[in-house]
Structure formats: structure tokens, C-alpha cells
Design a protein around this motif. Structure first.
Motif, PDB file in Angstrom:
ATOM      1  N   PRO A  14       0.837  -1.210   0.000  1.00  0.00           N
ATOM      2  CA  PRO A  14       0.000   0.000   0.000  1.00  0.00           C
ATOM      3  C   PRO A  14       0.867   1.254   0.000  1.00  0.00           C
ATOM      4  O   PRO A  14       1.884   1.323   0.699  1.00  0.00           O
ATOM      5  CB  PRO A  14      -0.798  -0.132   1.294  1.00  0.00           C
ATOM      6  N   ARG A  67      -4.573   9.887  -8.476  1.00  0.00           N
ATOM      7  CA  ARG A  67      -3.576   8.849  -8.178  1.00  0.00           C
ATOM      8  C   ARG A  67      -3.072   8.156  -9.436  1.00  0.00           C
ATOM      9  O   ARG A  67      -1.917   7.739  -9.492  1.00  0.00           O
ATOM     10  CB  ARG A  67      -4.181   7.793  -7.237  1.00  0.00           C
ATOM     11  N   SER A  85       0.210   5.798  -5.123  1.00  0.00           N
ATOM     12  CA  SER A  85      -0.564   5.745  -3.870  1.00  0.00           C
ATOM     13  C   SER A  85      -1.566   4.597  -3.900  1.00  0.00           C
ATOM     14  O   SER A  85      -2.745   4.766  -3.579  1.00  0.00           O
ATOM     15  CB  SER A  85      -1.295   7.075  -3.650  1.00  0.00           C
ATOM     16  N   LYS A  87      -3.815   1.386  -3.190  1.00  0.00           N
ATOM     17  CA  LYS A  87      -4.572   0.946  -2.022  1.00  0.00           C
ATOM     18  C   LYS A  87      -4.952  -0.525  -2.203  1.00  0.00           C
ATOM     19  O   LYS A  87      -5.054  -1.006  -3.349  1.00  0.00           O
ATOM     20  CB  LYS A  87      -5.840   1.779  -1.887  1.00  0.00           C
TER      21      LYS A  87
END
Length: 128
Positions: A14, A67, A85, A87
Motif C-alpha cells: 500500500p 492517483r 498511492s 490501495k
């Protein structure tokens, strides 16, 4: 033989980054609008981003805006998806797709059935 091939997927923590590539063979990618889609297990395929053949317009899903960045290098017959970034919820198989007519100008780019060609997908896993 007309073909799209995705690459660049993998396992990332992450907050990390990956750059996906979508390379075309047998046709000129620069004449097509290109969409990136993803499909997580048990979920429908969803549109992530799109770039017009002119490279003048792009579109992003709200979930990735800010992102992810889509770009194209027509000289290399390749479209890229820079993913930053990351996730855990970005985990999915990512596909690129090509459409000869305009599709990136509005949210219709997210409609799976509008595309002429699809790649086989590349797995992206975001996990610690």
C-alpha cells in the motif's frame, strides 16, 4: 493478427506505485481511444481511465482520480497507466481495450461493450 498485451502488474505494498503498459500489434494504436478497466474477484469489470486517440483528452473514475495517470506513446504503439498511492482496493486484474470511434469524451468510456479489442489482463495485487 490484432492484439493488445498488458504488462507491468505485480505485487506492491500500500502506498506504492506501478506502471502498466498496453502494447498493440497488428494495428496502429494511435487511431484508437484506449480504456483501462479492472476486475476484482466477484465484481463486475469497471472502467478506470480512458485516453482519446488525439491524446488531448483523458477521463478517470473518481476512485482513481489524482492517483492514476494515463498516457500514450504512439511511436511505441503503447498506452500506459501510472498508478501511484496504491490501495488494497485497487487489487484486480487490469485490462486495456481499444475502440476505433470516440468514447473517452464522457462516462460512456466505462461501458465494456463499446470496445473493439481487449487484452488478456495483468494482475495487480496491493498488500502488505
Amino acid at each position: 493478427q490484432l492484439q493488445l498485451v498488458e504488462s507491468g502488474g505485480g505485487l506492491v505494498q500500500p502506498g506504492g506505485s506501478l506502471r502498466l503498459s498496453c502494447a498493440a500489434s497488428g494495428f496502429t494504436l494511435g487511431n484508437y481511444d484506449i480504456g483501462w478497466f479492472r476486475q476484482a474477484p466477484g465484481k463486475q469489470r469497471e472502467g478506470v481511465s480512458c485516453i482519446a486517440s488525439s491524446a488531448g483528452s483523458t477521463n478517470y473514475a473518481d476512485s482513481v482520480k489524482g492517483r492514476f495517470t494515463i498516457s500514450r506513446d504512439n511511436a511505441k504503439n503503447t498506452v500506459y497507466l501510472q498508478m501511484n498511492s496504491l490501495k488494497p482496493e485497487d487489487t484486480a486484474v487490469y485490462y486495456c481495450a481499444a475502440r476505433s470511434a470516440r468514447v473517452c469524451y464522457d462516462a460512456s468510456y466505462r461501458t465494456v461493450g463499446r470496445y473493439d479489442y481487449w487484452g488478456q489482463g495483468t494482475q495487480v495485487t496491493v498488500s502488505s
